[in-house]
Design an enzyme around this catalytic site. Structure first.
Site, PDB file in Angstrom:
ATOM      1  N   LYS A  22       5.127  -8.319   0.282  1.00 41.82           N
ATOM      2  CA  LYS A  22       5.613  -9.648  -0.111  1.00 41.82           C
ATOM      3  C   LYS A  22       6.460 -10.234   1.016  1.00 41.82           C
ATOM      4  O   LYS A  22       7.072  -9.492   1.777  1.00 41.82           O
ATOM      5  CB  LYS A  22       6.498  -9.529  -1.360  1.00 41.82           C
ATOM      6  CG  LYS A  22       5.757  -9.297  -2.656  1.00 41.82           C
ATOM      7  CD  LYS A  22       6.730  -9.261  -3.814  1.00 41.82           C
ATOM      8  CE  LYS A  22       5.996  -9.024  -5.128  1.00 41.82           C
ATOM      9  NZ  LYS A  22       5.109 -10.128  -5.503  1.00 41.82           N
TER      10      LYS A  22
ATOM     11  N   ARG B   7      -1.263  -4.803 -13.206  1.00 42.62           N
ATOM     12  CA  ARG B   7      -2.488  -4.570 -13.991  1.00 42.62           C
ATOM     13  C   ARG B   7      -3.027  -3.164 -13.762  1.00 42.62           C
ATOM     14  O   ARG B   7      -3.677  -2.586 -14.617  1.00 42.62           O
ATOM     15  CB  ARG B   7      -3.512  -5.656 -13.664  1.00 42.62           C
ATOM     16  CG  ARG B   7      -3.960  -5.671 -12.236  1.00 42.62           C
ATOM     17  CD  ARG B   7      -4.585  -6.995 -11.817  1.00 42.62           C
ATOM     18  NE  ARG B   7      -3.585  -8.026 -11.525  1.00 42.62           N
ATOM     19  CZ  ARG B   7      -3.892  -9.279 -11.165  1.00 42.62           C
ATOM     20  NH1 ARG B   7      -5.140  -9.663 -11.080  1.00 42.62           N
ATOM     21  NH2 ARG B   7      -2.942 -10.144 -10.906  1.00 42.62           N
TER      22      ARG B   7
HETATM   23  N1  BES Z   1       5.546  -8.776 -10.057  1.00 45.10           N
HETATM   24  C1  BES Z   1       4.644  -9.715  -9.502  1.00 45.10           C
HETATM   25  C2  BES Z   1       4.603 -11.023 -10.278  1.00 45.10           C
HETATM   26  C3  BES Z   1       5.740 -11.974 -10.041  1.00 45.10           C
HETATM   27  C4  BES Z   1       5.862 -12.658  -8.864  1.00 45.10           C
HETATM   28  C5  BES Z   1       6.627 -12.235 -11.061  1.00 45.10           C
HETATM   29  C6  BES Z   1       6.894 -13.560  -8.687  1.00 45.10           C
HETATM   30  C7  BES Z   1       7.645 -13.136 -10.889  1.00 45.10           C
HETATM   31  C8  BES Z   1       7.786 -13.799  -9.708  1.00 45.10           C
HETATM   32  C9  BES Z   1       3.242  -9.153  -9.480  1.00 45.10           C
HETATM   33  O1  BES Z   1       3.140  -7.794  -9.301  1.00 45.10           O
HETATM   34  C10 BES Z   1       2.528  -9.810  -8.356  1.00 45.10           C
HETATM   35  O2  BES Z   1       2.915  -9.579  -7.243  1.00 45.10           O
HETATM   36  N2  BES Z   1       1.517 -10.599  -8.666  1.00 45.10           N
HETATM   37  C11 BES Z   1       0.802 -11.314  -7.667  1.00 45.10           C
HETATM   38  C12 BES Z   1      -0.648 -11.253  -8.019  1.00 45.10           C
HETATM   39  C13 BES Z   1      -1.560 -11.729  -6.922  1.00 45.10           C
HETATM   40  C14 BES Z   1      -1.502 -10.766  -5.743  1.00 45.10           C
HETATM   41  C15 BES Z   1      -2.963 -11.825  -7.458  1.00 45.10           C
HETATM   42  C16 BES Z   1       1.307 -12.749  -7.661  1.00 45.10           C
HETATM   43  O3  BES Z   1       1.607 -13.292  -8.723  1.00 45.10           O
HETATM   44  O4  BES Z   1       1.433 -13.302  -6.571  1.00 45.10           O
HETATM   45 MN    MN Z   2       3.124  -7.284  -7.238  1.00 43.97          MN
END
Ligand code: BES
Ligand code: MN
Ligand code: ZN
Length: 499
Positions: free
Chosen positions: A279, A353
């Site tokens: 990230k 997931r």
């Molecule tokens: N934990 C995150 C989701 C999230 C991101 C919650 C920002 C709250 C704020 C999750 O694991 C994630 O990183 N999801 C990705 C999915 C994508 C790679 C398809 C996302 O939402 O960017």
């Molecule tokens: Mn994630």
């Protein structure tokens, strides 16, 4: 916070802080009118002068109101009388909760239970009052050197005053509200706890503690157990971490032996760096909240056990960190889930997931009445719905309706998104049964579509709490949501809903 319900005249209540409501335009509630009468019209005069703002939740503090036994009187605006509904009521009670938490006096009396809200009864009002006022006392101090007890402010003993006869149902409603606040406090504490404290091991220890406190059976599966079960998807997320993953199972047995359990599954990523699909740095600290689904399951179990509901519930918490590292899963890797389905991991940041799918397969063994998973799953959900409702997706319309209704009743609302088959195509992979991401559009829906491939054996709903589990900025911190929703759902189920 300690609550007692009392019947009696508000002007005679000897207390540090007496709370009554008034409407914009100067109409007083019954309790405020009684005070006004004792004060020979002084209260109404102050309000008529414009000292109380019309906006619901505005406050006016008065000292030594004539004819009144309380040291201080707090008048809270309920907004326009003709517009009185859940929203104004919650704004008002929320403001009172804040004021009581900061009050110099340790005792208070709140005369809001009799305010007649369209479609709501006294039990509802008492449950919401107890929950909101108790929740208002929450403070995080685990990793601060000065503890909250150093500053002994705030009301501790609170009388909930009513003119009606006190019934057992009313007493039970207050107990429920208190139990839910206690569950929220646990969920908040776990969510707020930094990633170096709140590890998978810490979540497991918390569950074991809960088990001891309330005599619940709690199992903690270790990496080897997960390997034996074939949880290749969950374990692929844990590969980059030095913290051992845990798979926690809690059993609450309040129902008959033959009653099928409600199963709650909570995402327990104790820190989400994104893994090799790292990230960006900004606000990455907030990914300590990526275990708020897990925290909501543990918090709901605490509330459930306190309420002693006659229902069977199983809680499942798959938990691990998501870290980069030499052993970490790489984009393009293919893993085999417990269900036997293979997954091409195109993005290691779509890890929630991957741990949930194996937990959802594991859930089948309990022959559930229904399964609800709770997860901070997608940033897309925050884009779509903001931070007001949680996202809801379900393979059963009845269950979705039930959860939506419980959201409205508890004020911990959800909004349903479609789970149509057309979206499934987006998960196509050339190298496995499915990919773990679905591209740029509809991210919350494609995430749920992925989970739907593992939940065909039972009625299932998914709550995406990415927007609702915590607040950012100055108010940064866990919200304790959706414990109120889940608790309300279990209350309704224990009273025969969904049967
Ligand atoms: N934990 C995150 C989701 C999230 C991101 C919650 C920002 C709250 C704020 C999750 O694991 C994630 O990183 N999801 C990705 C999915 C994508 C790679 C398809 C996302 O939402 O960017
Ligand atoms: Mn994630
Ligand atoms: Zn995540």
């Amino acid at each position: 916070m300690e609550f007692t319900i009392k019947t009696g005249a508000p002007e005679k209540l000897k207390t540090g802080y007496l709370v009554v409501g008034a409407f914009a335009g100067g109409t007083l509630t019954d309790a405020a009118a009684a005070l006004d009468k004792a004060a020979k019209g002084k209260l109404a005069a102050l309000i008529a002068r414009g000292d109380l703002d019309e906006k619901a939740g505005s406050l006016l503090a008065l000292h030594e109101l004539p004819g009144c036994a309380a040291e201080r009187v707090l008048v809270v605006s309920l907004g326009k009388q003709e517009e009185l509904g859940d929203r104004a009521w919650r704004d008002a009670v929320g403001a009172v909760a804040k004021a009581l938490a900061a009050s110099p006096s340790h005792d208070a009396a709140v005369c809001l239970a009799d305010v007649a809200l369209p479609g709501r009864d006294a039990e509802w009002a008492l449950q919401q009052l107890a929950r909101t006022l108790a929740d208002g006392t929450y403070r995080y101090d685990t990793t601060k050197s000065k503890k909250k007890d150093d500053k002994p402010r705030g009301a501790r003993k609170v009388v909930l005053a009513t003119r009606n006869k006190i019934s057992a149902a009313m007493e039970a409603a207050v107990k429920r509200g208190q139990a839910i606040a206690e569950g929220m406090a646990l969920a908040k504490d776990l969510g707020n706890l930094p990633g170096n404290y709140c590890t998978p091991t810490h979540l497991a220890e918390t569950a074991v503690e809960l088990g001891k406190q309330f005599k619940l059976k709690v199992e903690v599966l270790e990496r080897e157990d997960m390997e034996k079960l074939g949880m290749g998807s969950l374990l692929s997320v844990a590969r980059g971490s030095h913290q051992p993953p845990k798979f926690i199972v809690l059993h609450y047995k309040g129902g008959k032996a033959k009653d099928k359990p409600v199963v709650l599954v909570g995402k327990g990523i104790t820190f989400d760096t994104g893994g090799i699909s790292l990230k960006p740095g900004a606000e990455m600290d907030e990914m300590k909240f990526d275990m708020c689904g897990a925290a909501s399951v543990l918090g709901t179990f605490k509330a459930l056990a306190r309420m002693a509901l006659p229902i069977n519930v199983v809680g499942i918490v798959p938990t691990t960190e998501n870290m980069p590292g030499g052993g970490a899963t790489k984009p393009g890797d293919v893993v085999t889930s417990m269900s036997g389905q293979t997954i091409e991991i195109l993005n290691t940041d779509a890890e929630g997931r991957l741990i949930l799918c194996d937990a959802l397969t594991y859930a089948e063994r309990f022959k559930p009445a229904c399964v609800v998973d709770i997860a901070t799953l997608t940033g897309a959900c925050v884009v779509a719905l903001g931070k007001i409702p949680s996202g809801l997706l379900a393979n059963d319309d009845e269950l979705a309706r039930e959860l939506t209704d419980c959201g409205t009743v508890s004020g911990d609302r959800v909004w349903q998104l479609p789970l149509w088959d057309e979206y499934q195509e987006l998960l196509k992979s050339n190298f496995a049964d499915m990919a773990n991401i679905g591209g740029r559009y509809g991210g919350t829906i494609t995430a749920a579509c992925f989970l739907a491939r593992f939940t065909k054996a039972y009625k299932w709903a998914h709550l995406d709490i990415a927007g609702t589990a915590w607040l950012s900025g100055d108010a940064k911190g866990a919200t304790g949501r959706p414990v109120p929703l889940l608790a309300e759902f279990l209350i309704a189920r224990s009273q025969g809903a969904g049967a």
